[in-house]
Scaffold this active site. Structure first.
Site, PDB file in Angstrom:
ATOM      1  N   HIS A  72     -16.550 -51.027  -2.380  1.00  0.00           N
ATOM      2  CA  HIS A  72     -16.586 -49.645  -1.855  1.00  0.00           C
ATOM      3  C   HIS A  72     -16.184 -48.626  -2.925  1.00  0.00           C
ATOM      4  O   HIS A  72     -15.668 -47.561  -2.599  1.00  0.00           O
ATOM      5  CB  HIS A  72     -15.666 -49.470  -0.638  1.00  0.00           C
TER       6      HIS A  72
ATOM      7  N   SER B 242     -25.340 -30.607 -25.375  1.00  0.00           N
ATOM      8  CA  SER B 242     -25.757 -29.506 -24.510  1.00  0.00           C
ATOM      9  C   SER B 242     -26.043 -28.284 -25.377  1.00  0.00           C
ATOM     10  O   SER B 242     -25.387 -28.067 -26.391  1.00  0.00           O
ATOM     11  CB  SER B 242     -24.635 -29.192 -23.521  1.00  0.00           C
TER      12      SER B 242
ATOM     13  N   LYS C  87     -19.969 -31.040 -25.093  1.00  0.00           N
ATOM     14  CA  LYS C  87     -20.622 -32.078 -24.300  1.00  0.00           C
ATOM     15  C   LYS C  87     -21.269 -33.198 -25.093  1.00  0.00           C
ATOM     16  O   LYS C  87     -21.853 -32.979 -26.141  1.00  0.00           O
ATOM     17  CB  LYS C  87     -21.701 -31.436 -23.426  1.00  0.00           C
TER      18      LYS C  87
ATOM     19  N   GLU D 149     -29.043 -42.098 -17.962  1.00  0.00           N
ATOM     20  CA  GLU D 149     -29.545 -41.345 -16.804  1.00  0.00           C
ATOM     21  C   GLU D 149     -31.059 -41.461 -16.680  1.00  0.00           C
ATOM     22  O   GLU D 149     -31.605 -41.594 -15.583  1.00  0.00           O
ATOM     23  CB  GLU D 149     -29.143 -39.870 -16.914  1.00  0.00           C
TER      24      GLU D 149
END
Ligand code: ARG
Length: 457
Positions: free
Chosen positions: A156, A277, A283, A290
């Site tokens: 979980h 970024s 960043k 992804e």
């Protein structure tokens, strides 16, 4: 526009209809398989006395030259031809004359394309399998390095029990093992040769189908000519295998994205596999992971597209089936590049072992082991569970871990506790006591790793 079927027609094809119908823009990548199939077909025709030795040699030589010329760019892929089969046959005839016109004896584009796609799928399966194997090798070496790297195991997404990094990575190893056997099975099931099925009803020529099947390394020829030209099961099966591979990569990518976040800090993805970024200078984003996660949807889509295309097609060949190509090519190319990128990312990724271990020490991952301690001293498990629950509650109230409670705290809940409870619930002990097959304990894990090594040879 060089057509193979102009004879029956009076009017010209509408330009947009021609473009809509043409498959050359995407099926040109089958040139190698198309030529390989034609060489085998010509060889068989000659053996059966349908072509002369000389005709066969001219055809074979001509086809080999076309292959070389496509590869070097000397033959340009233009919209002059409808599909790769027309291109190869038309250029062959232009170059060698009448012998070229005989190549299509006893053959249809229907069995030709069925063969080309099978040859293509088969060679891509081998390449894909190799790529999964390379990923497994990268995983295995990370596993060997991390049999003692403790980390929390989750259910979980809540900390559950301590495991090791080797054990966690091993879960993916298992998934990729299954992926490889699925690919091998798909290859096995599909490995029958459709050439000689003709348009749908075989042919009137005395073809030796066993011979072409052998030449092209199939297990045997197919046994129903209608099914031969309309079977696309193997592409659906392959895309289903690829969907599962992508699902596994996606789950793994998702974990890496989480682990790479400032909240977890379990790993750091190498600069080579991260991007920045345009506005936020600080960043470093896990874009590759992804994108792998994102492209999973695309491969599922390819599978759904072909399943849907095939669902109500009457026997035998229908042009709808031309739609198999872009979906299959896209799924294959996407999965292959995701596998290779994932392997590169994994190999260069830094695992922050200290952070993982610290994390495993928090969150009561050793609570089960407190209960197991009591069970070893004779308390029934259900009572031990309740006693431990009380201890957890107390620890939460005091902002402590279970190891930070005093012995008298323990003994207030049960007189069975002794000084050795602390050792029994140390991270090392919690993991090391788990020695069942498939568990994270070092010895159990090492046995499994050596088993994997043998399997991978
Ligand atoms: N481009 C076609 C395909 O991919 C080749 C087979 C054409 N057959 C036909 N009967 N029109 O399916």
């Amino acid at each position: 526009m060089a057509k193979l079927w102009g004879g029956r027609f009076e009017g010209a094809t509408d330009k947009s209809a021609y473009e809509f119908n043409a498959s050359l823009p995407f099926d040109h990548i089958l040139y190698h398989e198309d030529i390989e199939g034609s060489i085998a077909h010509a060889g068989m025709l000659c053996r059966q006395g349908i072509l002369t030795e000389e005709e066969k040699d001219r055809i074979t030589e001509g086809l080999r030259q076309i292959c070389t010329d496509i590869e070097s760019g000397a033959i340009e892929i233009t919209d002059e031809y409808e599909d790769i089969h027309s291109l190869v046959e038309s250029i062959l005839t232009e170059r060698i004359g009448d012998a070229g016109k005989k190549l299509h004896t006893g053959r249809s584009r229907n069995d030709q394309v069925a063969l080309d796609m099978k040859l293509y799928a088969r060679s891509r399966i081998d390449r894909l399998s190799e790529a999964v194997k390379e990923l497994q090798e990268a995983l295995l070496s990370k596993m060997e390095e991390n049999v003692d790297t403790y980390m929390p195991g989750f259910t979980h997404l809540q900390k559950a029990q301590p495991v090791t990094l080797a054990h966690h990575l091993g879960a993916y190893y298992e998934m990729f093992l299954r992926d490889r056997s699925r690919l091998a099975n798909t290859r096995k099931v599909m490995n029958t040769c459709p050439l000689g099925a003709g348009a749908l009803a075989g042919t009137t020529y005395p073809l030796d189908r066993q011979y072409t099947s052998d030449l092209l390394q199939f297990d045997r020829p197919t046994m129903n000519s209608m099914d031969s030209v309309s079977d696309r099961d193997y592409l659906i099966e392959l895309m289903s295998d690829l969907s599962l591979i992508m699902m596994h990569l996606s789950r793994f990518a998702e974990e890496i994205i989480l682990w790479n976040s400032d909240e977890y800090r379990f790993v750091e993805i190498d600069d080579g596999f991260s991007t920045g970024s345009s506005i936020m200078p600080q960043k470093k984003n896990p874009d590759i992971a992804e994108l792998i996660r994102g492209k999973t949807g695309r491969v599922y889509g390819d599978l759904m597209a072909l399943l849907t295309t095939m669902k109500a097609l009457p026997l035998a060949y229908d042009k709808d089936m031309q739609e198999d190509k872009e979906a299959a090519f896209d799924a294959i190319d996407t999965t292959l590049s995701c596998l290779m990128l994932f392997t590169g990312m994994l190999k260069t990724m830094r695992f922050r072992k200290e952070v993982m271990e610290k994390s495993a020490e928090r969150g009561f991952t050793n609570a089960t082991d407190v209960a197991d301690y009591l069970v070893r001293r004779g308390l029934p498990f259900r009572d031990a569970h309740t006693v431990t629950g009380h201890l957890v509650l107390k620890a939460i109230g005091e902002g402590k871990s279970l190891s930070e409670l005093s012995l008298s705290d323990y003994r207030k809940e049960s007189p069975l506790f002794e000084e050795d409870i602390y050792e029994a619930i140390s991270l090392k002990e919690c993991v090391e006591r788990r020695q069942t097959l498939g568990a994270p304990g070092r010895e159990a894990m090492e046995k499994v790793i050596s088993q994997y090594k043998k399997m991978n040879q």
